[in-house]
Design an enzyme around this catalytic site. Structure first.
Site, PDB file in Angstrom:
ATOM      1  N   ALA A 139       0.813  -1.211   0.000  1.00 48.08           N
ATOM      2  CA  ALA A 139       0.000   0.000   0.000  1.00 48.08           C
ATOM      3  C   ALA A 139       0.847   1.263   0.000  1.00 48.08           C
ATOM      4  CB  ALA A 139      -0.926  -0.006   1.213  1.00 48.08           C
ATOM      5  N   ASP A 160      -6.759   2.635   4.194  1.00 46.04           N
ATOM      6  CA  ASP A 160      -7.609   1.894   5.128  1.00 46.04           C
ATOM      7  C   ASP A 160      -6.853   0.666   5.632  1.00 46.04           C
ATOM      8  OD1 ASP A 160      -9.681   0.677   6.478  1.00 46.04           O
ATOM      9  OD2 ASP A 160     -10.630  -0.093   4.651  1.00 46.04           O
TER      10      ASP A 160
END
Length: 273
Positions: A139, A160
């Protein structure tokens, strides 16, 4: 990574996050120009709430399970309509599927998922959709690799993380700096769990000290955050929220508070414009 979101899909934190996400995306639809959404922790996109994993925890019963009977004029209605479109009440859509349902042909969704099995599941979900791409990528590394976007000047970066490893708030603070340096015009939404207040205060302080402007925080607490071993609430920090979002977010959180029996629902300005 051992984390599997299926155990938590559709819980109160998901409902809060996804209702607010839909409100943020509605802002981009007001103009014809294309926009990009980068979803850094995409997961598998859709979750079967009748699966053994979902039923093992039963968290969705106290989340989406209590929200199906909202009236048509509810602040949650636009999100719930998309949940039904995605296969609810049995199937619950994660952020990439919700986002994909709101895209126009000129818009683009980039999904990053580090877990190879989950990445393949997500890839199959979006097979044949030309404006959705799926990457097996870390990420935080993806922020440097994929920003700035080549085909859009507007965009949302959704971060998230599962918060399964120590130091996640520090990685988030670094990620915000990376986004600011590579795609300063981006709207950024960061989800975080609330167990107790100390790490949240430290994270908020780091954002204030970094010099960002126009930062809003929305939080839904199921109980007072005194037990650090329990998920007591969830928050969404938004950099560059659209005009009117604070009021809509407060209406949505108030609705969730009433329906879910939450302890507190609060939207506040962390840093002014």
């Amino acid at each position: 990574m051992n984390y599997r979101h299926i155990y938590h899909a559709g819980n109160f934190a998901d409902c809060m996050k996804h209702a607010l996400l839909v409100s943020l995306l509605q802002h981009f639809l007001r103009k014809d120009s294309p926009f990009l959404v980068l979803d850094t922790h995409a997961g598998i996109g859709r979750y079967d709430l009748e699966s053994a994993e979902a039923e093992k925890t039963g968290e969705y019963h106290d989340g989406i399970g209590k929200l199906w009977n909202q009236p048509p004029d509810s602040p949650l209605a636009p999100w719930l309509e998309l949940v039904r479109k995605a296969g609810g009440p049995r199937f619950y859509p994660g952020s990439p599927l919700l986002t994909s349902l709101m895209l126009r042909p000129q818009d683009l969704l980039i999904c990053c998922e580090k877990h190879p099995v989950d990445k393949r599941t997500l890839y199959r979900l979006f097979a044949g959709q030309p404006n959705v791409s799926v990457h097996e990528r870390d990420a935080y590394e993806s922020l440097r690799a994929l920003l700035p976007p080549k085909t859009a000047r507007r965009g949302l970066v959704l971060i998230d993380p599962p918060f399964e490893e120590p130091g996640e708030f520090d990685r988030l603070a670094t990620a915000l700096q990376t986004i600011h340096s590579r795609f300063a015009a981006a709207m950024v939404a960061v989800w975080y769990p609330i167990k107790h207040r100390t790490p949240i205060r430290q994270f908020h302080n780091s954002v204030e000290q970094a010099g960002y402007r126009n930062v809003l925080v929305a939080e839904l607490l199921m109980r007072a955050p005194h037990n650090p071993d329990t998920l007591n609430g969830a928050g969404l920090l938004v950099i560059k929220p659209p005009y009117g979002f604070a009021e809509r977010a407060q209406d949505q959180l108030n609705c969730l508070k009433a329906a879910l029996g939450a302890h507190e629902a609060l939207v506040s300005e962390l840093v002014p414009e």
